[in-house]
Design an enzyme around this catalytic site. Structure first.
Site, mmCIF file in Angstrom:
data_model
loop_
_atom_site.group_PDB
_atom_site.id
_atom_site.type_symbol
_atom_site.label_atom_id
_atom_site.label_comp_id
_atom_site.label_asym_id
_atom_site.label_seq_id
_atom_site.Cartn_x
_atom_site.Cartn_y
_atom_site.Cartn_z
ATOM 1 N N ALA A 1 -35.000 57.241 46.184
ATOM 2 C CA ALA A 1 -36.147 57.498 45.192
ATOM 3 C C ALA A 1 -36.209 56.944 43.846
ATOM 4 C CB ALA A 1 -36.553 59.139 45.102
ATOM 5 N N ALA A 2 -35.068 56.135 43.516
ATOM 6 C CA ALA A 2 -35.169 55.279 42.176
ATOM 7 C C ALA A 2 -36.431 54.621 42.363
ATOM 8 C CB ALA A 2 -34.016 54.825 41.934
ATOM 9 N N GLY A 3 -36.965 53.674 43.356
ATOM 10 C CA GLY A 3 -37.838 52.831 43.596
ATOM 11 C C GLY A 3 -39.224 53.570 43.528
ATOM 12 N N ASP A 4 -39.009 54.679 44.038
ATOM 13 C CA ASP A 4 -40.354 55.530 44.185
ATOM 14 C C ASP A 4 -40.919 56.036 42.597
ATOM 15 O OD1 ASP A 4 -40.542 54.993 46.911
ATOM 16 O OD2 ASP A 4 -39.227 57.095 47.146
HETATM 17 O O1 RIB Z 1 -37.495 56.055 49.090
HETATM 18 C C1 RIB Z 1 -36.821 57.129 49.336
HETATM 19 C C2 RIB Z 1 -37.333 57.878 50.427
HETATM 20 O O2 RIB Z 1 -37.291 56.953 51.721
HETATM 21 C C3 RIB Z 1 -36.682 59.131 50.866
HETATM 22 O O3 RIB Z 1 -37.135 60.342 50.281
HETATM 23 C C4 RIB Z 1 -36.755 58.972 52.624
HETATM 24 O O4 RIB Z 1 -37.776 60.064 52.865
HETATM 25 C C5 RIB Z 1 -37.522 57.753 53.019
HETATM 26 O O5 RIB Z 1 -38.910 57.547 53.102
#
Ligand code: RIB
Length: 310
Positions: free
Chosen positions: A253-256
Site C-alpha cells: 500500500a505504499a503506492g496507494d
Molecule cells: O496496493 C496494495 C493492495 O493491492 C493490497 O491491499 C491488495 O488488496 C491489492 O489490491
C-alpha cells in the site's frame, strides 16, 4: 478547487488482505514456515480512499463488497475513516480477496488477487454516483475493477472539470482513448516498464517511459521509483521529488498512500511539487507499518515528516 474541503471520489476495489508473514519471499515450488498471519482491510481503491481521508480530504467511495463477513469489515473500515459509502453495494460474488506474502527481512511482498465483487462494479454503479463525481475536485481510479467502469467514471469527471488520477495497477494495456481521459497517470517503475516496454531502472529509462505514456495520450505522468523518489513529466516539464528515508517494515500500500497524498495535494489546489511531497511523505510512512489500511498515516504524521516542506 470546487469545495472548501478538498473533495475526492474513489471508484475502485475493496479487498480483504490475507497476509502471511515469512522470513523471506518464497521461491517457486518451495515450502517455507511462516511467522504470522493477519487479515487487513485493503484493495487499491479502499487504500487510496483511506489514505486521502486520513490526510484530510472528504472522500466518497464507489465500489462493491460481498454480502459476507469480509464485506462487513470493509464497510466498517470505510465508516471508521469517515468515508461516504452510500455508493458501495453488496454483491453475491463475495468480497474481493488478496493473498499476500510479506518478507520480514526486506519488507517486500508478492500479491495475488481474486476480484470477486470488484469484478462486477458496473457502469450503472458509476452513473448512479455521477453527482458526487461531478462535484468532486479529484476522481481516483485504479485497475482492479472493470476498465469500462473506470472509463465511464473518467468521462463524467472530465465533463464536469473534476481532475482524473489513474493509478494503472495492476498494469494492463490501455488504449490512447483511456489514457487521454486522465490528467495524471501514476504507475510505479515496474508498471511503467510493463506499459511501455521501456526499462525504468535508470533516470533516462524513467524519462523515456514517461515520454512514451504522454505520447500514448496521458496529459501528465507521475512515476514512483521506490527509494529513488518520484519522477513527473507534464506539459510544464520535468519534476522530481526525493524519497524520505525510513525503516521499511512492509511496502504493501505504499503506492496507494502516495496516490492518496498526491490526490489530497491536488484537490487542495497545491502546486504539483507540493502535491508530490505529500505523496512521498504518505508513501514513506506506509512502509513503516505492517498491512495496507493500518499502515496509512494521519495528516499529523505526514506533516511531521514533511516539516517545513508541508
Ligand atoms: O496496493 C496494495 C493492495 O493491492 C493490497 O491491499 C491488495 O488488496 C491489492 O489490491
Amino acid at each position: 478547487m470546487k469545495n472548501a474541503q478538498p473533495t475526492i471520489v474513489v471508484v475502485g476495489s475493496l479487498n480483504s488482505d490475507l497476509v502471511f508473514r515469512a522470513p523471506r519471499l518464497l521461491a517457486p515450488g518451495e515450502t517455507l514456515t511462516g511467522t504470522g498471519f493477519d487479515e487487513f482491510a485493503g484493495g487499491k481503491g479502499l487504500n487510496q480512499a483511506v489514505a486521502a481521508a486520513r490526510l484530510g480530504a472528504r472522500v466518497s467511495m464507489v465500489g462493491r463488497v460481498g454480502a459476507d463477513g469480509y464485506g462487513d469489515r470493509l464497510l466498517a473500515t470505510l465508516a471508521e475513516a469517515q468515508i461516504d459509502a452510500a455508493a458501495v453495494g453488496r454483491d453475491p460474488a463475495g468480497s474481493g480477496l488478496a493473498f499476500i506474502i510479506v518478507s520480514e527481512s526486506t519488507g517486500e511482498n508478492i500479491i495475488g488477487i481474486l476480484p470477486r465483487a470488484n469484478g462486477n462494479l458496473s457502469i450503472a454503479d458509476v452513473e448512479a454516483a455521477a453527482d458526487a463525481i461531478a462535484a468532486a475536485d479529484v476522481l481516483m481510479l485504479q485497475l482492479e475493477v472493470p476498465v469500462a467502469t473506470s472509463v465511464r467514471a473518467a468521462e463524467i469527471a472530465r465533463a464536469h472539470g473534476t481532475r482524473v488520477i489513474l493509478n494503472p495497477a495492476p498494469a494492463q494495456p490501455l488504449s490512447r482513448d483511456v489514457l487521454a481521459l486522465c490528467d495524471f497517470v501514476t504507475p510505479n517503475e515496474g508498471e511503467a516498464a510493463r506499459l511501455t516496454g521501456i526499462p525504468t531502472d535508470t533516470d533516462d529509462g524513467a524519462r523515456g517511459a514517461a515520454e512514451a505514456l504522454r505520447e500514448q495520450g496521458a496529459a501528465a505522468v507521475v512515476m514512483t521509483l521506490g527509494g529513488r523518489g518520484v519522477y513527473a513529466l507534464s506539459a510544464e516539464g520535468e519534476r522530481r521529488a526525493p524519497a524520505f528515508p525510513v525503516k521499511v517494515v512492509d511496502t504493501t500500500a505504499a503506492g496507494d498512500a502516495f496516490s492518496g497524498g498526491l490526490a489530497f495535494g491536488l484537490a487542495s489546489d497545491l502546486p504539483l511539487d507540493a502535491a508530490l511531497r505529500w505523496g512521498c511523505a504518505a508513501g514513506a510512512l506506509a512502509c513503516t507499518r505492517l498491512g495496507a489500511v493500518p499502515s496509512l498515516p494521519s495528516q499529523a504524521e505526514a506533516r511531521a515528516l514533511l516539516g517545513g516542506q508541508a
